[in-house]
Design a protein around this motif. Structure first.
Motif, PDB file in Angstrom:
ATOM      1  N   ALA A 156      48.763  35.201  18.844  1.00 38.72           N
ATOM      2  CA  ALA A 156      49.133  35.397  17.750  1.00 38.72           C
ATOM      3  C   ALA A 156      48.347  36.259  16.961  1.00 38.72           C
ATOM      4  CB  ALA A 156      49.544  33.755  17.251  1.00 38.72           C
ATOM      5  N   VAL A 157      48.613  36.926  16.363  1.00 36.02           N
ATOM      6  CA  VAL A 157      47.812  38.210  15.158  1.00 36.02           C
ATOM      7  C   VAL A 157      48.549  38.161  14.012  1.00 36.02           C
ATOM      8  CG1 VAL A 157      49.306  40.152  17.234  1.00 36.02           C
ATOM      9  CG2 VAL A 157      46.985  40.355  16.191  1.00 36.02           C
ATOM     10  N   THR A 158      47.659  38.202  13.418  1.00 38.35           N
ATOM     11  CA  THR A 158      47.906  39.392  11.944  1.00 38.35           C
ATOM     12  C   THR A 158      47.164  40.606  11.913  1.00 38.35           C
ATOM     13  OG1 THR A 158      47.153  36.553  10.778  1.00 38.35           O
ATOM     14  CG2 THR A 158      47.435  39.262   9.534  1.00 38.35           C
ATOM     15  N   ILE A 159      48.273  41.337  11.142  1.00 42.84           N
ATOM     16  CA  ILE A 159      47.843  42.463  11.056  1.00 42.84           C
ATOM     17  C   ILE A 159      48.139  42.830   9.648  1.00 42.84           C
ATOM     18  CG2 ILE A 159      47.992  42.921  13.888  1.00 42.84           C
ATOM     19  CD1 ILE A 159      51.477  43.896  12.441  1.00 42.84           C
ATOM     20  N   ALA A 160      47.606  44.051   9.415  1.00 42.33           N
ATOM     21  CA  ALA A 160      48.202  44.450   7.845  1.00 42.33           C
ATOM     22  C   ALA A 160      48.535  45.663   8.367  1.00 42.33           C
ATOM     23  CB  ALA A 160      46.408  45.334   6.840  1.00 42.33           C
ATOM     24  N   ALA A 161      49.756  45.750   7.822  1.00 39.60           N
ATOM     25  CA  ALA A 161      50.812  46.781   8.616  1.00 39.60           C
ATOM     26  C   ALA A 161      52.160  47.709   7.393  1.00 39.60           C
ATOM     27  CB  ALA A 161      51.339  45.860   9.372  1.00 39.60           C
ATOM     28  N   LEU A 162      52.954  48.482   7.759  1.00 39.82           N
ATOM     29  CA  LEU A 162      53.556  49.116   7.092  1.00 39.82           C
ATOM     30  C   LEU A 162      54.883  48.518   7.437  1.00 39.82           C
ATOM     31  CD1 LEU A 162      52.159  52.147   5.250  1.00 39.82           C
ATOM     32  CD2 LEU A 162      52.342  49.459   3.712  1.00 39.82           C
ATOM     33  N   LEU A 173      52.576  38.226  13.887  1.00 41.42           N
ATOM     34  CA  LEU A 173      53.217  38.109  15.061  1.00 41.42           C
ATOM     35  C   LEU A 173      52.807  37.278  15.856  1.00 41.42           C
ATOM     36  CD1 LEU A 173      52.172  42.073  16.594  1.00 41.42           C
ATOM     37  CD2 LEU A 173      54.231  41.099  14.708  1.00 41.42           C
ATOM     38  N   PRO A 174      54.073  36.715  16.430  1.00 39.60           N
ATOM     39  CA  PRO A 174      53.546  34.891  16.953  1.00 39.60           C
ATOM     40  C   PRO A 174      53.379  35.271  18.589  1.00 39.60           C
ATOM     41  CG  PRO A 174      56.233  35.816  17.409  1.00 39.60           C
ATOM     42  CD  PRO A 174      55.209  36.725  16.327  1.00 39.60           C
ATOM     43  N   ALA A 175      52.728  34.437  18.752  1.00 43.59           N
ATOM     44  CA  ALA A 175      52.322  34.124  19.860  1.00 43.59           C
ATOM     45  C   ALA A 175      53.631  34.321  21.138  1.00 43.59           C
ATOM     46  CB  ALA A 175      51.906  32.932  20.215  1.00 43.59           C
ATOM     47  N   VAL A 176      53.115  34.607  21.888  1.00 42.58           N
ATOM     48  CA  VAL A 176      54.526  34.930  23.270  1.00 42.58           C
ATOM     49  C   VAL A 176      54.088  35.755  24.650  1.00 42.58           C
ATOM     50  CG1 VAL A 176      55.162  37.350  22.968  1.00 42.58           C
ATOM     51  CG2 VAL A 176      56.883  36.203  22.843  1.00 42.58           C
ATOM     52  N   GLU A 177      54.837  35.266  24.919  1.00 40.94           N
ATOM     53  CA  GLU A 177      54.868  35.529  26.703  1.00 40.94           C
ATOM     54  C   GLU A 177      55.121  36.651  26.572  1.00 40.94           C
ATOM     55  OE1 GLU A 177      55.714  34.315  31.777  1.00 40.94           O
ATOM     56  OE2 GLU A 177      57.272  33.315  30.230  1.00 40.94           O
ATOM     57  N   VAL A 178      54.420  37.599  28.183  1.00 39.16           N
ATOM     58  CA  VAL A 178      55.389  39.111  27.883  1.00 39.16           C
ATOM     59  C   VAL A 178      54.756  39.675  29.013  1.00 39.16           C
ATOM     60  CG1 VAL A 178      54.678  39.645  24.948  1.00 39.16           C
ATOM     61  CG2 VAL A 178      52.508  40.485  27.346  1.00 39.16           C
ATOM     62  N   ALA A 179      55.597  40.550  29.439  1.00 39.52           N
ATOM     63  CA  ALA A 179      55.089  41.414  30.830  1.00 39.52           C
ATOM     64  C   ALA A 179      54.744  42.907  29.757  1.00 39.52           C
ATOM     65  CB  ALA A 179      57.014  41.790  30.875  1.00 39.52           C
ATOM     66  N   SER A 180      54.000  43.512  30.542  1.00 36.77           N
ATOM     67  CA  SER A 180      53.661  44.506  30.516  1.00 36.77           C
ATOM     68  C   SER A 180      52.696  45.842  31.209  1.00 36.77           C
ATOM     69  CB  SER A 180      51.858  43.835  29.591  1.00 36.77           C
ATOM     70  OG  SER A 180      50.631  44.010  30.052  1.00 36.77           O
ATOM     71  N   GLN A 193      54.099  46.648  25.764  1.00 35.00           N
ATOM     72  CA  GLN A 193      54.718  44.421  26.562  1.00 35.00           C
ATOM     73  C   GLN A 193      55.812  44.524  25.614  1.00 35.00           C
ATOM     74  OE1 GLN A 193      52.244  42.337  23.546  1.00 35.00           O
ATOM     75  NE2 GLN A 193      50.295  42.885  25.142  1.00 35.00           N
ATOM     76  N   LEU A 194      56.639  43.989  26.648  1.00 29.91           N
ATOM     77  CA  LEU A 194      58.021  43.376  26.234  1.00 29.91           C
ATOM     78  C   LEU A 194      57.810  41.679  25.750  1.00 29.91           C
ATOM     79  CD1 LEU A 194      61.605  43.454  25.936  1.00 29.91           C
ATOM     80  CD2 LEU A 194      61.350  43.215  28.688  1.00 29.91           C
ATOM     81  N   GLU A 195      58.038  41.452  24.480  1.00 27.65           N
ATOM     82  CA  GLU A 195      58.302  40.136  24.393  1.00 27.65           C
ATOM     83  C   GLU A 195      59.233  39.321  25.394  1.00 27.65           C
ATOM     84  OE1 GLU A 195      58.389  38.858  20.498  1.00 27.65           O
ATOM     85  OE2 GLU A 195      56.839  40.621  20.310  1.00 27.65           O
ATOM     86  N   LEU A 196      59.356  38.084  25.871  1.00 29.17           N
ATOM     87  CA  LEU A 196      59.788  37.469  26.804  1.00 29.17           C
ATOM     88  C   LEU A 196      60.785  36.227  26.321  1.00 29.17           C
ATOM     89  CD1 LEU A 196      58.294  37.691  30.391  1.00 29.17           C
ATOM     90  CD2 LEU A 196      59.621  38.935  29.240  1.00 29.17           C
TER      91      LEU A 196
END
Length: 267
Positions: free
Chosen positions: A126-132, A201-208, A263-266
């Protein structure tokens, strides 16, 4: 109490207490003039606790002596610790970004002699971002690319205004169900920045997979992941996919050596 008992309660050695006495950061409550034995008062434990906390956070003993000598109250101590916490978090983000860059380079080297891109599945933290956030009219590179560039330009302008750390740029693409539109989030892995949204952004399994070169050429990486998803039973995800771009090397206007982890979130 004697020095041994005070050391036990404070979780330090008697040798360290003697050193703190010698440099003047923590004097004993009493020293016997005949035996030179040191005695401490239980009321000195909060001072020792602060000393240990500050030392553990990287303050020098000279700095600690000055802080304790000025009689720092709990509110001031809290503020200083929060500043030091922010500094350590920045270092962790930087080190993590460097590690990701090295890992990406290794993956590129490993796939140099392969016909197909290397696809890796892993757990993304999981990650926190400052974004638009903005919406692209469709998923074409022209539409999403224009929105992404515009967002990052605005984000960078606002972060530079407050001298915020810009170590780890991240973008997320989310297809809008039943619509050709794509919602794009673009920002940096850092806590709240004035004028920017805080997105989690949540913790998630990804294919990268790793893409090297201009962003305009990333379509091949998308296709590689789509083929992998199809072959591994993840076809439903492609109906409304969620993608992440981690820009591991993206300095300057020359994109020929940029490295992006797609990354594609799975889940």
């Amino acid at each position: 109490m004697n020095i041994g008992e005070f050391a036990r309660l404070g979780g330090v050695s008697t040798r360290m207490l003697r050193h703190y006495d010698a440099i003047g950061v923590l004097k004993p409550a009493h020293v016997d003039p005949h035996s030179n034995r040191r005695s401490y008062d239980v009321a000195q434990l909060p001072t020792l606790n602060r000393l240990i906390a500050l030392k553990g956070l990287g303050f020098s003993l000279d700095e600690i002596g000055q802080l304790l000598g000025e009689g720092v109250d709990p509110a001031e101590m809290k503020g200083m610790l929060r500043l030091r916490q922010a500094e350590f978090e920045r270092r962790v983000r930087h080190d993590r970004h460097v590690l990701d860059r090295v890992t990406a380079r290794l993956r590129l080297i490993e796939q140099e002699n392969r016909m197909n891109a290397q696809i890796e599945t892993k757990q993304a933290d999981a990650v926190t971002i400052a974004a638009l956030t903005a919406t692209a009219q469709d998923a074409s590179p022209q539409s999403t690319g224009h929105v992404l560039r515009t967002l990052f330009e605005q984000v960078i302008e606002r972060m530079e205004a407050v001298n915020a750390d810009r170590t780890t740029p991240i973008a997320r693409y989310v297809s809008v169900a039943g619509s050709p539109h794509v919602e794009i989030i673009a920002g940096y892995a850092v806590d709240a920045v004035p004028g920017l949204e805080t997105q989690s952004l949540p913790a998630v399994e990804v294919a990268s997979t790793i893409h090297e070169g201009p962003v305009a050429g990333i379509a091949t990486a998308y296709q590689d992941l789509a083929h992998w998803a199809e072959a591994n039973g993840h076809h439903p995800l492609l109906e409304s996919p969620r993608w992440r771009h981690h820009f591991l090397e993206a300095n300057g206007n020359d994109e020929s050596h940029w490295i992006i982890e797609l990354q594609l979130e799975l889940t």
